[in-house]
Enzyme design. Structure first.
Site, PDB file in Angstrom:
ATOM      1  N   SER A 145      92.392  11.745 115.272  1.00 14.15           N
ATOM      2  CA  SER A 145      91.542  12.889 114.456  1.00 14.15           C
ATOM      3  C   SER A 145      90.235  12.293 114.212  1.00 14.15           C
ATOM      4  O   SER A 145      89.246  12.885 114.209  1.00 14.15           O
ATOM      5  CB  SER A 145      92.041  13.626 113.588  1.00 14.15           C
ATOM      6  N   LYS A 157     103.628   8.861 107.074  1.00 11.93           N
ATOM      7  CA  LYS A 157     102.542   9.247 107.966  1.00 11.93           C
ATOM      8  C   LYS A 157     101.400   8.342 107.761  1.00 11.93           C
ATOM      9  O   LYS A 157     100.755   8.026 108.701  1.00 11.93           O
ATOM     10  CB  LYS A 157     102.358  10.482 108.015  1.00 11.93           C
ATOM     11  N   ASN A 182      96.574  14.821 105.939  1.00  9.09           N
ATOM     12  CA  ASN A 182      96.828  13.403 106.305  1.00  9.09           C
ATOM     13  C   ASN A 182      96.302  12.711 104.854  1.00  9.09           C
ATOM     14  O   ASN A 182      95.554  13.075 104.186  1.00  9.09           O
ATOM     15  CB  ASN A 182      96.137  13.047 107.397  1.00  9.09           C
ATOM     16  N   GLU A 228      87.343  11.249 107.687  1.00 10.58           N
ATOM     17  CA  GLU A 228      88.314  11.633 106.580  1.00 10.58           C
ATOM     18  C   GLU A 228      88.542   9.994 106.151  1.00 10.58           C
ATOM     19  O   GLU A 228      89.697   9.690 106.471  1.00 10.58           O
ATOM     20  CB  GLU A 228      89.369  12.430 107.297  1.00 10.58           C
ATOM     21  N   GLY A 243      90.467  27.322 107.332  1.00 12.03           N
ATOM     22  CA  GLY A 243      90.236  26.087 107.996  1.00 12.03           C
ATOM     23  C   GLY A 243      90.928  26.083 109.316  1.00 12.03           C
ATOM     24  O   GLY A 243      92.048  25.217 109.656  1.00 12.03           O
ATOM     25  N   ALA A 244      90.938  27.015 110.198  1.00 10.49           N
ATOM     26  CA  ALA A 244      91.514  27.353 111.619  1.00 10.49           C
ATOM     27  C   ALA A 244      90.954  26.512 112.594  1.00 10.49           C
ATOM     28  O   ALA A 244      90.755  26.835 113.551  1.00 10.49           O
ATOM     29  CB  ALA A 244      91.620  28.743 111.608  1.00 10.49           C
ATOM     30  N   GLY A 245      90.895  25.308 112.397  1.00 18.03           N
ATOM     31  CA  GLY A 245      90.254  24.296 113.379  1.00 18.03           C
ATOM     32  C   GLY A 245      91.485  24.052 114.383  1.00 18.03           C
ATOM     33  O   GLY A 245      92.193  24.785 114.632  1.00 18.03           O
ATOM     34  N   ALA A 246      91.434  22.752 114.653  1.00 15.90           N
ATOM     35  CA  ALA A 246      92.551  22.362 115.609  1.00 15.90           C
ATOM     36  C   ALA A 246      93.998  22.662 115.279  1.00 15.90           C
ATOM     37  O   ALA A 246      94.814  23.470 115.748  1.00 15.90           O
ATOM     38  CB  ALA A 246      92.697  20.924 116.081  1.00 15.90           C
TER      39      ALA A 246
END
Length: 335
Positions: free
Chosen positions: A283, A214, A111, A295, A11-14
């Site tokens: 996001s 968070k 998250n 999400e 999952g090499a997104g942002a």
């Protein structure tokens, strides 16, 4: 964990892509770094390399990791780092499992409340409880296993600005912790690797506290920004919206404390910090504008669900959950 020679970012997104680029740059002679991505982003990585602009940089970091959308094409990995959002993980469990050997550890940058939350939890009365909303078929628990997981909370602004190209908005920091709270050799080895790659890393003996801390911001700002299309500065400048943010934060804190979490920062301090974040798109707002599924469950749904589990009322979060869920349905229908 003897060595960390094969490292895959699934999952090499942002955010995942940013971590991949920094590891690949720093450890190019020491480890083999691969990425699992998809679509135009994957095509961009294959064509021009993975390009990561650090905050304030004049030139991007450019690396050329092995890139695929089929995990079975890669060898077994010593370390897997997931950059998927919580609502995407269940569908990827079988593919992530293909990358694992007996000693593989999995760092999950997430998250919100993670699917493994109650594994080895000593602070609530729900140890080893599985969370159906986050892992509907139990695939993550069964195929990956909570015992492999190292929790990760990331404070890193990142956005895919072009296929294969990621821009970071701040220096960023990462908190890592075993669900048990132990300072294991694996945790220390992974922390050292990421530190050597230029990431600011702290190990935490109470990673759940960091998750809730968070979430206090994410549960408020993400859905409100999606519902209003507002930037962080706009939300905090509007008295009605900032009051709603405070109500959500209070609910998150109450639910977290009922489950044994400790909050080191007051809601007043958190609100003051939020006023200085800047003109940031959350996001969830990025996903909304990109026509992607939101999400919702890890960030908002779990505040409501865990509130019911611990007998803590969450009326504001319940209203926001209903509104943002409807927004998500309409957005996906339009797309």
């Amino acid at each position: 964990m003897a060595t960390l020679k094969n490292i895959c970012i699934f999952g090499a997104g942002a955010l995942g892509g940013a971590v991949a680029g920094k590891i690949a740059t720093a450890l190019k002679n020491e480890a083999t770094v691969s990425v699992v991505a998809r679509g135009a982003h994957l095509a961009g990585i294959r064509k021009n390399g993975l390009r990561v602009w650090e905050a304030g940089a004049d030139e991007p970091l450019v690396t050329h990791p092995a890139a695929t959308d089929d995990a079975s094409q890669l060898p077994k990995q010593d370390l897997v780092i997931t950059g998927l959002k919580g609502h995407q993980l269940g569908g990827a469990a079988a593919d992530i499992a293909k990358l694992m050997h007996d000693g593989t550890r999995v760092v999950m940058i997430l998250n919100g409340i993670p699917w493994w939350y109650f594994h080895r939890d000593r602070d609530s009365r729900f140890a080893e409880r599985q969370i159906e909303e986050l892992d509907p078929n139990g695939d993550l628990w069964r195929l990956i296993g909570p015992e492999r997981v190292i929790g990760c909370v990331a404070y890193q602004g990142a956005e895919v600005v072009n296929p294969g190209e990621i821009r970071l908005s701040n220096k960023g920091r990462f908190l890592l912790g075993e669900p048990s709270g132990e300072a294991t050799a694996d945790l220390q080895a992974i922390s050292s690797l990421l530190t050597n790659a230029g990431l600011t890393v702290t190990t935490s003996p109470r990673i759940r506290d960091d998750i809730w801390s968070k979430l206090m911001g994410n549960a408020a700002f993400n859905p409100i920004s999606a519902l209003t299309r507002a930037l962080m500065t706009d939300i905090m400048a509007d008295p009605a919206l900032s009051e709603t943010v405070a109500k959500v934060m209070n609910e998150v804190k109450s639910v977290g404390e009922a489950l044994g979490a400790r909050f080191s920062v007051s809601i007043e301090s958190r609100l003051e910090q939020s006023r200085h974040v800047g003109a940031v798109r959350t996001s969830m707002l990025q996903d909304l504008l990109g026509g992607k599924a939101l999400e919702i469950t890890p960030l908002v749904g779990m505040v409501v669900s865990l509130g019911k589990l611990s007998d803590v009322p969450t009326p504001t979060s319940e209203t926001i959950l209903a509104l943002v869920s409807q927004l998500d349905r309409e957005n996906l229908k339009a797309g």
